[in-house]
Design an enzyme around this catalytic site. Structure first.
Site, PDB file in Angstrom:
ATOM      1  N   TYR A  32       0.825  -1.205   0.000  1.00 14.76           N
ATOM      2  CA  TYR A  32       0.000   0.000   0.000  1.00 14.76           C
ATOM      3  C   TYR A  32       0.855   1.249   0.000  1.00 14.76           C
ATOM      4  O   TYR A  32       2.066   1.206   0.221  1.00 14.76           O
ATOM      5  CB  TYR A  32      -0.955   0.011   1.199  1.00 14.76           C
ATOM      6  N   LYS A 145       6.434  -1.891   1.832  1.00 13.83           N
ATOM      7  CA  LYS A 145       5.261  -1.303   2.494  1.00 13.83           C
ATOM      8  C   LYS A 145       4.111  -2.309   2.411  1.00 13.83           C
ATOM      9  O   LYS A 145       3.159  -2.163   1.634  1.00 13.83           O
ATOM     10  CB  LYS A 145       4.905   0.049   1.855  1.00 13.83           C
ATOM     11  N   GLU A 177      12.653   2.627  13.641  1.00 12.60           N
ATOM     12  CA  GLU A 177      11.725   3.687  13.227  1.00 12.60           C
ATOM     13  C   GLU A 177      10.519   3.655  14.147  1.00 12.60           C
ATOM     14  O   GLU A 177      10.460   2.856  15.075  1.00 12.60           O
ATOM     15  CB  GLU A 177      11.317   3.486  11.767  1.00 12.60           C
ATOM     16  N   LEU A 201      11.249   1.463   6.751  1.00  9.96           N
ATOM     17  CA  LEU A 201      10.573   1.889   5.528  1.00  9.96           C
ATOM     18  C   LEU A 201      11.267   3.156   5.015  1.00  9.96           C
ATOM     19  O   LEU A 201      11.492   4.091   5.789  1.00  9.96           O
ATOM     20  CB  LEU A 201       9.104   2.206   5.827  1.00  9.96           C
TER      21      LEU A 201
HETATM   22  N1  PDD Z   1       2.965   5.032   7.291  1.00 11.50           N
HETATM   23  N2  PDD Z   1       7.683   3.893   8.751  1.00 11.50           N
HETATM   24  C1  PDD Z   1       6.539   3.180   8.798  1.00 11.50           C
HETATM   25  C2  PDD Z   1       6.560   1.838   9.433  1.00 11.50           C
HETATM   26  C3  PDD Z   1       5.354   3.724   8.252  1.00 11.50           C
HETATM   27  O1  PDD Z   1       4.226   3.013   8.281  1.00 11.50           O
HETATM   28  C4  PDD Z   1       5.381   5.022   7.688  1.00 11.50           C
HETATM   29  C5  PDD Z   1       4.177   5.661   7.073  1.00 11.50           C
HETATM   30  C6  PDD Z   1       6.602   5.730   7.657  1.00 11.50           C
HETATM   31  C7  PDD Z   1       6.732   7.096   7.031  1.00 11.50           C
HETATM   32  O2  PDD Z   1       6.630   7.006   5.637  1.00 11.50           O
HETATM   33  P1  PDD Z   1       6.063   8.204   4.769  1.00 11.50           P
HETATM   34  O3  PDD Z   1       6.872   9.384   5.103  1.00 11.50           O
HETATM   35  O4  PDD Z   1       6.250   7.728   3.381  1.00 11.50           O
HETATM   36  O5  PDD Z   1       4.600   8.393   5.132  1.00 11.50           O
HETATM   37  C8  PDD Z   1       7.735   5.127   8.194  1.00 11.50           C
HETATM   38  C9  PDD Z   1       1.739   5.440   6.624  1.00 11.50           C
HETATM   39  C10 PDD Z   1       1.505   6.878   6.572  1.00 11.50           C
HETATM   40  C11 PDD Z   1       0.586   4.624   7.186  1.00 11.50           C
HETATM   41  O6  PDD Z   1       0.788   3.438   7.354  1.00 11.50           O
HETATM   42  O7  PDD Z   1      -0.495   5.177   7.415  1.00 11.50           O
END
Ligand code: PDD
Length: 279
Positions: A32, A145, A177, A201
């Site tokens: 996703y 992801k 993270e 991620l």
């Molecule tokens: N999640 N690390 C993890 C485990 C994440 O699920 C996310 C983002 C990030 C930050 O990634 P980005 O900057 O691309 O949003 C880091 C999304 C927003 C979610 O699962 O809703």
């Protein structure tokens, strides 16, 4: 209007459209993206689609769509919703087939939602948030992801029940993270974050922050760090599509810096807003 999409059709969000044999909900067999839309424009769309394709290839999803097909689909969804400040959720799974572990020979399923954005309140942003350190119990390929977010949601819920906004995860003593964010800290004017390994991620907001740091001429070190470095930091912040750049003022019982959002974090947040306004 908030809307949904499933395999070629825009649908009302409340309409039940997912067949029982859809592999997303049976196996979490998919990937996703969450994309923030500001003033009707998706933020860092190319980067999101590139990551989507990398995740898809990593789990051998047989999608036939090109980068341009995905871009068009996302833009169509935003237009159809008519929303300007919103968030697009895009999910691709290994399709619909009678339950069995082996890959079926069927087309992928694409699901989307477009919903009103839920920005972090000014009050929370101005005060900063508390976080909880937890063991990183996820699998080894967190750079994908993937839809399999069980350890992430368990960690986020545990943090929430402890009165915290986010769980910061630690694997073998090394900070990876957040449960849904990347983690940065500032020490003596230098910004630090974990390097891109399979254990984190590659966040899109992380890319935006790297750009911002260049503009601000602030040094960035991408290197492994431990709990102690984080607890002794001058400033800590987390980044994600939803929270953008969010100051952390407490980790477990330890107050970070002066217990208020740090100056460098505020500068980074304001410069991030410049990127958004340029859309
Ligand atoms: N999640 N690390 C993890 C485990 C994440 O699920 C996310 C983002 C990030 C930050 O990634 P980005 O900057 O691309 O949003 C880091 C999304 C927003 C979610 O699962 O809703």
């Amino acid at each position: 209007m908030e809307i949904g999409y499933f395999n070629g059709e825009f649908v009302p969000l409340e309409k039940p459209v997912i067949p029982i044999d859809e592999r997303g909900h049976q196996f979490g067999d998919g990937i996703y993206e969450v994309i923030r839309v500001y003033k009707g424009n998706p933020f860092m769309l190319d980067e999101h689609i590139e990551r989507l394709i990398r995740s898809g290839e990593a789990i051998k999803l047989p999608f036939t769509q090109t980068i341009d097909d995905f871009k068009l689909l996302i833009k169509q969804a935003i237009e159809t919703s008519g929303l300007k400040e919103c968030s697009v959720y895009l999910q691709i799974t290994r399709g619909i087939a009678a339950r069995g572990h082996l890959f079926p020979d069927v087309p992928v399923s694409i699901t989307m939602t477009v919903r009103e954005a839920k920005p972090i309140s000014e009050d929370i942003r101005n005060k900063g948030v508390s976080t909880l350190l937890l063991e990183d119990e996820r699998w080894a390929n967190c750079y994908i992801k993937s839809l399999n977010l069980l350890p992430n949601i368990l960690a986020k819920q545990k943090a929430h029940e402890a009165g915290c906004f986010e769980a910061i995860l630690v694997r073998d003593g090394v900070v990876t993270e957040g449960s849904s964010s990347n983690v940065f800290y500032v020490k003596d004017g230098v910004v630090y974050t974990a390097p891109l390994t399979r254990h984190i991620l590659p966040g899109i907001t992380r890319i935006a922050v790297k750009k911002v740091l260049k503009t601000l001429e602030l040094p960035l070190m991408e290197q492994q760090f431990h709990e102690e470095e984080l607890l002794n930091a001058d400033e800590v912040f987390i980044t994600s599509t939803n929270s953008e750049v969010l100051p952390v003022v407490k980790i477990n019982e330890t107050v970070i810096g002066r217990g208020i959002p740090g100056d460098i974090t505020s500068q980074i947040y304001h410069q991030f807003q410049e990127l958004v306004s340029a859309l």
